[in-house]
Design a protein around this motif. Structure first.
Motif, PDB file in Angstrom:
ATOM      1  N   PRO A  16       0.799  -1.225  -0.064  1.00 24.06           N
ATOM      2  CA  PRO A  16      -0.005   0.150  -0.116  1.00 24.06           C
ATOM      3  C   PRO A  16       0.491   1.203  -0.212  1.00 24.06           C
ATOM      4  N   ASN A  17       0.837   2.006  -1.232  1.00 24.89           N
ATOM      5  CA  ASN A  17       1.680   3.301  -1.153  1.00 24.89           C
ATOM      6  C   ASN A  17       0.594   4.183  -1.774  1.00 24.89           C
ATOM      7  N   PRO A  18       0.040   5.431  -0.940  1.00 21.72           N
ATOM      8  CA  PRO A  18      -0.942   6.146  -1.370  1.00 21.72           C
ATOM      9  C   PRO A  18      -0.784   6.780  -2.861  1.00 21.72           C
ATOM     10  N   PHE A  19       0.545   7.091  -2.931  1.00 19.15           N
ATOM     11  CA  PHE A  19       0.884   7.689  -4.467  1.00 19.15           C
ATOM     12  C   PHE A  19       0.545   6.797  -5.398  1.00 19.15           C
ATOM     13  N   MET A  20       0.944   5.636  -5.222  1.00 16.52           N
ATOM     14  CA  MET A  20       0.960   4.700  -6.404  1.00 16.52           C
ATOM     15  C   MET A  20      -0.664   4.133  -6.611  1.00 16.52           C
ATOM     16  N   GLN A  21      -1.276   4.382  -5.513  1.00 22.27           N
ATOM     17  CA  GLN A  21      -2.737   3.941  -5.741  1.00 22.27           C
ATOM     18  C   GLN A  21      -3.488   5.111  -6.384  1.00 22.27           C
ATOM     19  N   GLN A  22      -2.955   6.329  -6.143  1.00 17.50           N
ATOM     20  CA  GLN A  22      -3.519   7.418  -6.996  1.00 17.50           C
ATOM     21  C   GLN A  22      -3.296   7.039  -8.293  1.00 17.50           C
ATOM     22  N   ILE A  23      -2.127   6.899  -8.815  1.00 14.36           N
ATOM     23  CA  ILE A  23      -1.822   6.571  -9.978  1.00 14.36           C
ATOM     24  C   ILE A  23      -2.741   5.366 -10.876  1.00 14.36           C
ATOM     25  N   GLU A  24      -2.913   4.321  -9.914  1.00 16.88           N
ATOM     26  CA  GLU A  24      -3.560   3.357 -10.458  1.00 16.88           C
ATOM     27  C   GLU A  24      -5.133   3.858 -10.481  1.00 16.88           C
ATOM     28  N   ALA A  25      -5.713   4.615  -9.671  1.00 17.52           N
ATOM     29  CA  ALA A  25      -7.001   5.255  -9.653  1.00 17.52           C
ATOM     30  C   ALA A  25      -7.115   5.858 -10.901  1.00 17.52           C
ATOM     31  N   TYR A  26      -6.293   6.909 -11.259  1.00 17.09           N
ATOM     32  CA  TYR A  26      -6.480   7.701 -12.276  1.00 17.09           C
ATOM     33  C   TYR A  26      -6.599   6.863 -13.564  1.00 17.09           C
ATOM     34  N   LEU A  27      -5.841   5.808 -13.786  1.00 14.64           N
ATOM     35  CA  LEU A  27      -5.818   4.859 -14.890  1.00 14.64           C
ATOM     36  C   LEU A  27      -7.182   4.186 -15.054  1.00 14.64           C
ATOM     37  N   ALA A  28      -7.710   3.827 -13.916  1.00 12.29           N
ATOM     38  CA  ALA A  28      -9.057   3.392 -14.027  1.00 12.29           C
ATOM     39  C   ALA A  28      -9.990   4.337 -14.336  1.00 12.29           C
ATOM     40  N   GLU A  29      -9.783   5.715 -14.091  1.00 10.10           N
ATOM     41  CA  GLU A  29     -10.712   6.680 -14.227  1.00 10.10           C
ATOM     42  C   GLU A  29     -10.811   6.876 -16.037  1.00 10.10           C
ATOM     43  N   MET A  30      -9.549   6.423 -16.392  1.00 10.10           N
ATOM     44  CA  MET A  30      -9.662   6.588 -17.949  1.00 10.10           C
ATOM     45  C   MET A  30      -9.939   5.168 -18.742  1.00 10.10           C
ATOM     46  N   SER A  31     -10.635   4.515 -18.211  1.00 10.79           N
ATOM     47  CA  SER A  31     -11.204   3.196 -18.876  1.00 10.79           C
ATOM     48  C   SER A  31     -11.795   3.341 -20.086  1.00 10.79           C
ATOM     49  N   GLY A  32     -12.927   4.258 -19.775  1.00 12.08           N
ATOM     50  CA  GLY A  32     -13.702   4.621 -21.172  1.00 12.08           C
ATOM     51  C   GLY A  32     -13.047   5.055 -22.201  1.00 12.08           C
ATOM     52  N   TRP A  33     -12.216   6.155 -21.919  1.00  7.41           N
ATOM     53  CA  TRP A  33     -11.280   6.660 -23.117  1.00  7.41           C
ATOM     54  C   TRP A  33     -10.335   5.427 -23.703  1.00  7.41           C
TER      55      TRP A  33
END
Lengths: 357, 357
Positions: A78-95
């Motif tokens: 668990p690294n909050p910074f890395m989790q944020q990166i993953e979250a933003y990738l997930a947000e792009m899924s439609g794109w």
DNA sequence: CTGTTAGCGCTTTCAC
DNA sequence: GTGAAAGCGCTAACAG
């Protein structure tokens, strides 16, 4: 400047006609594929250049048919910074799916060179592109080079391997980040003199070492009234950072500044608030006794500390930007498009209470 | 999590088969076009949702055939910040033409509401999208609304008209920017007390007024030892700003901070260096006598002032990001794609010497 | 209201 | 070495 709006854009066919060859030949030249006589290549290239021809990406993408696959190799744990990166990738899924792109996460121990290298080797052949939070180590470098050799596009993310043949680095200049932290600590301390503490994860990590280097540079050259104490190694752990720091505060009464280079922010914050209580100093009343605290990254924790006034500034690299830049760069590399360097450059953000994103 | 790599992505045809209708009907439903019985609409929508179907943007773009035209309505006259935006747009030309997009610049007097409104009206019908550096005025609002009415996508750039029906604003929150400037001036002044000067272009400009508002907010609530002098209106002109400021320095010996809200930075810088000479203060020696200077935007001039130590910080909105965000937002609006809000949000950057981009 | 069909501008076999 | 031709997945007429 004005363009004739009635002329529609050129196509491959136009170039083919102008060069006196077929579509297929122009395509081959366009992609530097073999099987074309040198002088034909030249004729075609000239026609392309003469018309400043730009192939239509949508058509190219459609004709290829095949989807593109990218892998993101990220630290497990668990690294909050890395989790944020993953979250933003997930947000792009439609794109992503509207472009028939897929990105898959690969979690691995990025701190163990051989484990990381093995993870990278395992990806060979299966992906068009790989983004990796890399450790700068010979075996990792070799693994990166192997991937590149095999035709995979590789970008390093957040942490670079400059000596490798990776195509691009998406992340900040950590020396400059350390300098920025130093300037902030020094300037915010103001006229007071005293000691400055540094807490890092480990000086063995390239990014931490670079930040400390930059920090010390500025301290030495610009703030002669401040003396920097030896670096505490908190291993990015909250408890350990807190204890080390509490002990340090006990030994030195005149600490006026603190730079937290890595994670473990929770512990650092705790040590600071405890000290403030002991000193009977509220953030309002005794500004002159407060310790100036600068750290890295905007997480829910640092956000809270900034709002509370415990933390004065966070040096940050926008994780959303890093995630999207990595994808865009991999895509551009895969398509053979140029990279918009200015767009993909990651800036060193200074975040204070009033410009929290 | 893992997806079956062997299944290729769904297409319109698959959805059509599953819903028991033809391609054309699915297309109509997808774009909310009329001429489909409500229950068929429902059947199709269900099939789309059930499969999380995403139409292939490349195919759609290719089939449309038609190129898209965007217009950027920008201030005439030399403004370094606006010139940077134009330069970054020019840098994208390859990217744009590979997507059959064109952007045209329209220079106009954005400070005259009727002239600006007329320029906007003149664009009606000719463009798919318009980005405009807008003045907040009823006639401009009306012109924007007319464009929107006519089906043109409209984004305001740098300066907003919140009450209009524009689809999107690409720019920063100017109140927060002013607050950030205030916090910086206050914190960098440190323990000293004294007066703080403000130079603005005009308090009639919405963005300037908002910045001043935010600045004063922070000053009043957090820095009671600093008193803010009445705003000088330099009309963004170098000479005028310099003279006003020089006179102010003559009247008040205890000015410790300065906030330059708009342009005219050259004049402000000159007034400051003259004062430093008079006071016999070099930037090294008498840090305690220096005036803390915070302004806006990173230009070749502010860059130099930051490096020289005359200026302490620049609050900045990344012009490259604004240019690209405006284009991306217009494109997404035109295509009916969702906007990546997080990506298109313009941050308030704090730029100091060591994190100069 | 719904379906059929001809492309859009490339890439990619497969012939020559 | 080079060319011809069949799509890729949509959109937009045009029929029915």
């Amino acid at each position: 400047m004005a363009e004739d709006a009635s002329t529609t854009a050129l196509t491959l066919k136009d170039i083919a006609r102008e060069a006196g060859v077929s579509l297929a030949t122009v395509d081959r030249v366009l992609h530097n594929r073999p099987g074309v006589r040198p002088d034909t290549v030249l004729r075609v290239k000239e026609a392309i250049a003469r018309n400043a021809f730009q192939p239509h990406v949508a058509a190219a993408e459609l004709a290829r048919g095949r989807a593109r696959r990218f892998a993101f190799v990220m630290p497990s744990g668990p690294n909050p910074f890395m989790q944020q990166i993953e979250a933003y990738l997930a947000e792009m899924s439609g794109w992503l799916s509207a472009r028939r792109l897929s990105v898959e996460m690969v979690a691995t121990d990025v701190f163990d060179p051989s484990v990381l290298a093995a993870s990278l080797e395992a990806l060979s052949g299966d992906y068009d592109g790989v983004a990796v939070v890399a450790l700068d180590h010979p075996s990792v470098r070799a693994a990166v080079n192997d991937l590149v050799e095999a035709g995979t596009k590789v970008v390093t993310l957040v942490s670079d391997v400059p000596s490798s043949r990776r195509h691009h680095y998406v992340g900040i200049d950590n020396i400059a980040a350390g300098r920025t932290a130093g300037a902030l600590v020094g300037r915010l301390i103001g006229q007071r003199s005293g000691k400055v503490a540094i807490v890092a994860g480990s000086q063995g990590l390239r990014d931490h070492a670079e930040r400390i280097f930059g920090f010390n540079q500025v301290m030495a050259s610009e703030f002669p009234d401040l003396s920097v104490l030896p670096v505490l190694e908190g291993r990015d752990e909250d408890d350990r950072s807190e204890q080390l720091l509490a002990r340090l505060f006990g030994r030195h009464a005149d600490i006026v500044g603190l730079y937290n280079v890595g994670a473990g922010t929770q512990g650092v914050g705790k040590a600071l608030t405890d000290k403030a209580l002991t000193d009977k100093v509220s953030s309002d009343s005794g500004r002159e006794k407060r310790v100036v605290f600068v750290g890295h990254d905007v997480t829910s924790l640092t956000r809270r500390l900034l709002l509370q006034g415990v933390m004065d500034a966070a040096i940050s690299q926008n994780p959303g930007h890093e995630a999207r830049a990595a994808v865009r760069v991999l895509l551009a590399l895969a398509r053979g498009e140029p990279i918009l360097r200015e767009q993909e450059k990651i800036r060193i953000d200074i975040v204070m209470r009033d410009n929290l994103p």
